[in-house]
Design an enzyme around this catalytic site. Structure first.
Site, PDB file in Angstrom:
ATOM      1  CG  ASN A 130      14.899  51.034  51.985  1.00 24.55           C
ATOM      2  OD1 ASN A 130      15.741  51.833  52.361  1.00 24.55           O
ATOM      3  ND2 ASN A 130      15.076  50.248  50.945  1.00 24.55           N
ATOM      4  N   GLY A 131      14.238  54.240  53.416  1.00 25.53           N
ATOM      5  CA  GLY A 131      14.201  55.589  52.888  1.00 25.53           C
ATOM      6  C   GLY A 131      14.566  56.587  53.961  1.00 25.53           C
ATOM      7  CE  LYS A 140      33.942  44.471  42.541  1.00 26.12           C
ATOM      8  NZ  LYS A 140      33.574  45.889  42.567  1.00 26.12           N
ATOM      9  CE  LYS A 200      24.862  43.393  44.685  1.00 29.72           C
ATOM     10  NZ  LYS A 200      26.212  43.108  44.156  1.00 29.72           N
ATOM     11  CD  GLU A 226      34.929  46.926  39.369  1.00 28.39           C
ATOM     12  OE1 GLU A 226      34.378  45.977  39.963  1.00 28.39           O
ATOM     13  OE2 GLU A 226      34.585  48.122  39.516  1.00 28.39           O
TER      14      GLU A 226
END
Length: 614
Positions: A100-101, A491, A609, A487
């Site tokens: 990861n990276g 969404k 996420k 917000e």
């Protein structure tokens, strides 16, 4: 961004890895893969798309063994394709890597390896890692840990890496370099585990070690050796995690996002619990490590965050300035460090991050540390990097949030900032006892008010059936509810792919009003507060241009029904805490519209996420 799982000492590593990946699929779902040591050889299965495709591949072509690693990918280098999926294997078939990276200097390293005769089978930056490990193992004593340490000395960037070697079948090697994402080592009974996030292995163990920057863990079935990248031994801290596997399951709900929306009465109770001493009627935040003297010397707070957490910070600005009388600047984590920010000796930098691993927020924290700021974090993930590098922290206590679009972490972080503002007001003497008692009483009502707001779900679903085919929305709010308009629009964009803009209602006539017609619904947050009459004026202006208005209004406000086309009523709430209640219908509306449109609610396209690469 990507999900990593590793197992050592299992009866069969395959189901543990696949189950762990299923709990990490929210981190990346372009492709997935698994490598298991089977009959002394590395057996590899990879597939494109969601994890179910890999499961089918494994069912058709089984593999089993006591040690293995798995990965679910969110593409950075190389298109989503089977040959670009992790794990990546060395030419000799003895080493396999998940990562990861971003290897920032992978082009130079790749060119050098090709010149040495290495043949690459992917377009990824990750593949250089496995070939370097194989090279250093062949040129040294064959030990995988030594080879990994040599390899990471050549890599630029931030990385989480796990390596398996068929010649050393009793161990995995895990590395953390910088802020590319967490590396948790889980301690079991006769087996040990590695994961990039807690939910992947919480069903196997609650005892975990979190690797710090430039630490290398050699993980055996019965013990773990941790060293620095230079080989110095490290005595790790073992954390006991309180989450359970059930809380990471959907249960009765159709989607994780739906579960997490409806979990907010509980999550807000948990974030308040233990922070208010009802005997003394005071806020208690021991993990903030803040003395009265330091609080009184503070001159400014800078909040840094990204995405939803940024909008939460905008609400927190109202709280801290009003209750603690401290000026607050709110900055995007991704921009903060690039403008050489001015930070004085009496400045606190407050980072807000659900995962505690968002690379831009961590980089902003690093910049703040370099400039000598007092460093705080509001974070959900226990043991995360943001929590560990801060001088003090407040945990959201929201529990695992699996849906990519944040809901309960957003409201928990708002409550945490309200608690912080009250706490600073106590210490700085800017808050009267009467006001403190009033706000604490209002805060204790919030879980119940949120629960009552959730009962409007059928009303929201009916609205979704009317509006799911529209292409554009305008969200309006004023004062402390303006960030909630931002917000709400975010969404809707995130999960339904409908274009939406959040705007301060007073600015509507300075541009956005030109867009309003019968094809652009306007959602107005018009609660009974000091700005109510001004919001009614904005609604009337939208209606005069043919706009369709959906209003979020206070229970008992029947007059607004004569102004707006549709109304969602929420319980009456103290204006300071109104954002926590007002955002709930907007979350439910975005969710319900996305479901009606057939969108993948929990895993919206192109999103992950936790953004752990820049």
């Amino acid at each position: 961004m990507c999900g990593i799982v590793g197992v050592v000492g299992a009866d069969n590593a395959t189901p543990i890895i696949l189950d762990g990946l299923s709990r990490l699929e929210y981190r990346g779902y372009d492709s997935a893969g698994i490598a298991v040591l089977q009959n002394s050889k590395i057996a590899l299965r990879r597939d494109v798309g969601k994890l179910i495709n890999l499961r089918r591949r494994v069912e058709a072509d089984p593999l089993a063994g006591p040690i293995g690693i798995g990965h679910t990918r969110w593409a950075t280098h190389g298109v989503p394709a089977e040959h670009n999926a992790h794990p990546h294997i060395s030419m000799d078939g003895n080493f396999v890597v998940v990562h990861n990276g971003i290897v920032e200097n992978y082009r130079e390293l790749r060119a050098e390896l090709i010149a040495e005769g290495v043949q690459f089978s992917s377009e990824t930056d990750t593949e250089v890692i496995v070939h370097l490990v194989a090279k250093f193992a062949a040129g040294g004593d064959g030990d995988v840990t030594s080879a990994v340490r040599q390899t990471i000395g050549l890599l630029r960037g931030a990385h989480a890496i796990v390596v398996m070697n068929s010649a050393q079948p009793d161990r995995l090697v895990a590395v953390r370099i910088g802020n590319a994402g967490g590396v948790a080592v889980g301690l079991g009974d006769g087996s040990n585990f590695i994961a990039s996030d807690i939910p992947a292995i919480i069903e196997e163990t609650r005892r975990m070690i979190f690797l710090e920057h430039r630490q290398v863990a050699t993980v055996f079935a019965d013990h773990v050796d941790i060293q620095t990248a230079d080989g110095a031994p490290v005595k790790p801290v073992i954390h006991t995690i309180g989450w359970d596997a059930v809380s990471a399951a959907k249960g009765e709900y159709q989607h994780f996002m739906q579960k997490e929306i409806f979990d907010q009465a509980r999550s807000l109770t948990d974030t308040i619990r233990g922070r208010v001493d009802f005997e003394t009627q005071q806020v208690v935040l021991p993990d903030l490590n803040l003395s009265t003297e330091t609080a009184q010397q503070l001159q400014r707070i800078i909040s840094v965050a990204c995405g939803t957490s940024y909008y939460s910070s905008l609400v927190g600005k109202f709280y801290i300035e009003h209750l603690a009388r401290l000026p607050v600047e709110v900055d995007y984590g991704s921009e903060f460090r690039y403008r050489d920010p001015i930070i004085g000796p009496n400045t606190a930098v407050l980072a807000i991050t659900q995962s505690g691993e968002t690379v831009d927020t961590l980089a902003a924290m690093e910049e703040a540390r370099h400039k000598g700021a007092l460093l705080w974090a509001i974070v959900n993930a226990m043991g995360s990097q943001a929590m560990r590098v801060s001088d003090g922290h407040i945990t959201m206590n929201a529990g695992p949030e699996i849906g990519v679009a944040s809901t309960k972490a957003f409201t928990s972080s708002i409550v945490d900032q309200f608690l912080l503002a009250l706490y600073l007001g106590q210490l700085r003497g800017t808050l009267s006892e009467a006001d403190r008692l009033h706000y604490l009483h209002q805060l204790t009502r919030i879980p119940d008010l949120v629960g009552r707001t959730l009962e409007t779900f059928p009303v929201v679903q009916a609205l979704a059936s009317k509006f799911h085919n529209y292409r554009d929305f305008l969200y309006l709010g004023r004062g402390i509810n303006y960030p909630i308009a931002l917000e709400g629009a975010l969404k809707l964009k995130e999960i339904s792919y409908i274009h939406a803009e959040g705007y301060p209602a007073g600015e509507m006539k300075h541009g956005p009003i030109a867009l309003i017609d019968e094809n652009m619904p306007v959602l107005a947050i018009a609660l009974k507060d000091a700005l109510y009459e001004k919001m009614i004026s904005q609604i009337e202006q939208a209606k005069a241009r043919g706009g369709i208005v959906i209003a979020v209004a206070t229970e008992g406000d029947e007059d607004i029904g004569q102004k707006a086309d549709h109304v969602i009523h929420v319980p009456e709430v103290d204006p300071m805490l109104a954002p926590i209640v007002a955002v709930i219908p907007l979350q439910m509306l975005a969710y319900s519209i996305a479901v009606r449109r057939g969108a993948d609610v929990d895993q919206p396209r192109n999103l992950a996420k936790s953004v752990t690469v820049e």
